[in-house]
Design a protein around this motif. Structure first.
Motif, short mmCIF file in Angstrom:
data_model
loop_
_atom_site.label_atom_id
_atom_site.label_comp_id
_atom_site.label_asym_id
_atom_site.label_seq_id
_atom_site.Cartn_x
_atom_site.Cartn_y
_atom_site.Cartn_z
N UNK A 384 30.45 20.34 -5.43
CA UNK A 384 31.49 21.37 -5.55
C UNK A 384 32.57 20.95 -6.53
N UNK A 385 32.89 19.64 -6.54
CA UNK A 385 33.90 19.14 -7.47
C UNK A 385 33.44 19.34 -8.91
N UNK A 386 32.19 19.00 -9.20
CA UNK A 386 31.68 19.18 -10.55
C UNK A 386 31.71 20.65 -10.96
N UNK A 387 31.34 21.51 -10.05
CA UNK A 387 31.34 22.95 -10.35
C UNK A 387 32.77 23.44 -10.60
N UNK A 391 34.50 24.98 -14.13
CA UNK A 391 35.09 26.32 -14.15
C UNK A 391 36.55 26.30 -14.57
N UNK A 392 37.29 25.23 -14.25
CA UNK A 392 38.74 25.21 -14.45
C UNK A 392 39.19 24.51 -15.73
N UNK A 406 32.63 11.01 -11.48
CA UNK A 406 33.00 12.39 -11.21
C UNK A 406 33.05 13.21 -12.50
N UNK A 407 33.59 12.61 -13.54
CA UNK A 407 33.60 13.30 -14.83
C UNK A 407 32.20 13.52 -15.36
N UNK A 408 31.32 12.53 -15.18
CA UNK A 408 29.94 12.67 -15.65
C UNK A 408 29.24 13.84 -14.97
N UNK A 409 29.45 14.00 -13.67
CA UNK A 409 28.82 15.10 -12.95
C UNK A 409 29.26 16.45 -13.49
N UNK A 410 30.48 16.50 -14.02
CA UNK A 410 31.00 17.74 -14.58
C UNK A 410 30.70 17.86 -16.08
N UNK A 411 29.88 16.93 -16.61
CA UNK A 411 29.53 16.99 -18.03
C UNK A 411 30.58 16.43 -18.95
#
Length: 518
Positions: A384-387, A391-392, A406-411
């Motif tokens: 959910x954090x990555x998503x 989005x934000x 955590x940053x990697x999971x969000x790309x």
């Protein structure tokens, strides 16, 4: 069971079956709707993958960002790192996790092959089972850590260097073993223990040229992998890799007695009992036999295990996942202990030997339960954090965080900002700044309370548009830094979960404690 004939031909198939089981055990948490990215992310794997991806984007460790290990893993992690460097870092990170499970399966085969060749098929199967189910190594072989590569190279080294009694390695095999020893030292300084153990295991004797070839191959490999990057910033290399590791404050499990208890934890109690028997047998044979060649495998595995334990007891930091580097020699010792017990029982009566064989097979399998429990750690907030970040946070905005994974999971890879350190490893960055003041600290928490540890990190956060704070950020920021951060950042929470948060840098508010960081 050790004689020739039809039954013996099935032992390699038994090793193959154990290797398949080892891969399934490692990859099990990835068979989930969130895939490999749904399994819990460890701080270290985020650091190693981000550093490797940035290297392939043209940023150099030591010169452009802090990295506290030799650069071998960054170079050898190219297949997945290139994907993250030139595509989506999340996809590359997931690929790195899948590749790590494959390395674990290959290491399982290497453990079994070496034990089988040295002490027979009973030792081979038990050693493979012990490695396949070792809880700490199972966890580490689910991500781009240093340990999967270290274990693979170390076990490959042993298979090339240690041959059955009466056979010395050919010059080509000695060179291959030396190259693998050099790779290990280029990945982590402690990796050099395996190369030292290999030399202890076999005295040069009349074939002293083999030891010379081994040492030369290892040395040239270290120079080839480490030299080009270390020479770009020699002072920073010495500071990051050597000085930092020797001066860092205590962290993790600080009591030496508790470390020893953690290395012999009950979660793998029966495999450890077999390993204890194997260690006694190895030491007895090493002392009793007249030549080194007769007991080379025993000398190697005992030296590797004992030197690694001693290094962990002397180290400034230790966590239970460090036991992954002990998994190879510990599993080999378990195989040796099992073979000795079954041989002793079979000498009394063949049925007794068969019963003993069944019992020693059950020993390593006890650890499977603990390994399966670890596979269940899939925090939903992570996905959910990555998503929420995707989005934000606009693509052209900068995102900083205290958990690189955590940053990697969000790309997102760590940002590169003019005049600021690249936050590949915020933990080491802040500790190094505290140590640079000349002060010495009882532990890492005391170092983070020092104002010197805060300055560069706060200057970086002052320029980041968004920040992922998390529990690690709460720990590493001092009380004054927390007040400044809260005054200059606004917290937003995902509607999907109150545990998912993101901090946005805001304009100064009148009357607030804003301005320059403390």
């Amino acid at each position: 069971m050790t004689d020739g004939g039809r039954p013996r031909r099935w032992w390699p198939w038994a090793l193959a079956a154990v290797a398949v089981g080892a891969w399934v055990l490692r990859a099990l948490p990835f068979f989930h709707r969130a895939g490999a990215l749904g399994y819990v992310v460890n701080y270290d794997e985020g650091v190693y993958y981000a550093a490797s991806a940035l290297l392939w984007k043209g940023l150099l460790p030591y010169r452009d960002f802090l990295f506290v290990h030799p650069p071998g893993a960054l170079l050898l992690g190219a297949p997945a790192a290139v994907v993250g460097a030139f595509g989506d870092p999340a996809v590359g990170f997931a690929l790195a996790r899948w590749l790590a499970t494959g390395l674990g399966a290959v290491s399982t085969v290497l453990v079994g092959r070496l034990a089988m060749r040295a002490w027979g098929p009973v030792a081979g199967v038990v050693a493979a089972l012990a490695y396949a189910a070792h809880p700490e190594v199972v966890t580490m072989e689910r991500g781009p850590f240093l340990d999967p590569l270290l274990n693979l190279c170390g076990l490959g080294l042993a298979n090339a260097w240690l041959l059955p009694s009466g056979r010395a390695p050919l010059p080509r095999r000695a060179a291959i073993a030396g190259v693998l020893a050099g790779v290990m030292a280029s990945v982590k300084v402690l990796g050099g223990i395996w190369g030292a153990a290999a030399l202890v295991a076999r005295a040069p004797g009349p074939r002293w040229s083999l030891a010379r070839r081994f040492v030369l191959a290892a040395s040239f490999t270290v120079l080839a992998l480490v030299g080009p990057l270390a020479l770009r910033a020699p002072g920073a290399f010495v500071r990051d890799v050597l000085w930092f590791q020797s001066a860092r404050p205590e962290d993790g499990v600080t009591s030496r007695w508790e470390r020893l208890l953690e290395m012999t934890h009950e979660r793998r109690r029966y495999a450890l009992l077999l390993a204890a028997v194997g260690l006694c047998v190895a030491l007895a044979r090493a002392v009793r036999r007249s030549t080194r060649e007769e007991a080379a495998p025993e000398r190697f595995v005992a030296a590797t295990y004992l030197l690694t334990v001693a290094a962990y007891l002397a180290a400034h930091s230790y966590w239970s996942n460090y036991n992954a580097l002990l998994a190879g020699p510990e599993s080999l010792l378990a195989g040796l202990g099992a073979a000795a017990l079954v041989g002793f029982a079979a000498a009394r009566a063949r049925p007794v030997g068969a019963v003993a064989f069944g019992l020693v097979l059950l020993g390593p399998l006890y650890s499977v339960r603990e390994a399966l429990r670890g596979a269940e750690i899939r925090p939903p907030e992570q996905v959910l954090q990555a998503r929420y970040v995707r989005a934000q946070v606009p693509p052209d905005a900068t995102l900083c965080g205290f958990e690189p994974g955590w940053g990697l999971l969000a790309g997102r890879l760590p940002p590169v900002l003019p005049g600021q350190p690249v936050p590949v490893d915020p933990y080491a960055l802040m500790l190094q700044d505290a140590l640079a003041s000349g002060a010495r600290f009882a532990d890492a928490a005391a170092a983070f309370a020092s104002p010197d540890s805060q300055r560069r990190m706060l200057a970086l956060l002052e320029q980041c548009d968004f920040t992922l704070l998390g529990a690690r950020g709460q720990w590493q920021l001092s009380a004054d830094s927390h007040r400044w951060f809260a005054a200059n950042h606004a917290r937003s929470v995902s509607p999907e979960s109150p545990a998912v948060e993101l901090w946005r840098r805001t304009p100064p508010r009148p009357g607030a404690a804003t301005g320059s960081p403390p």
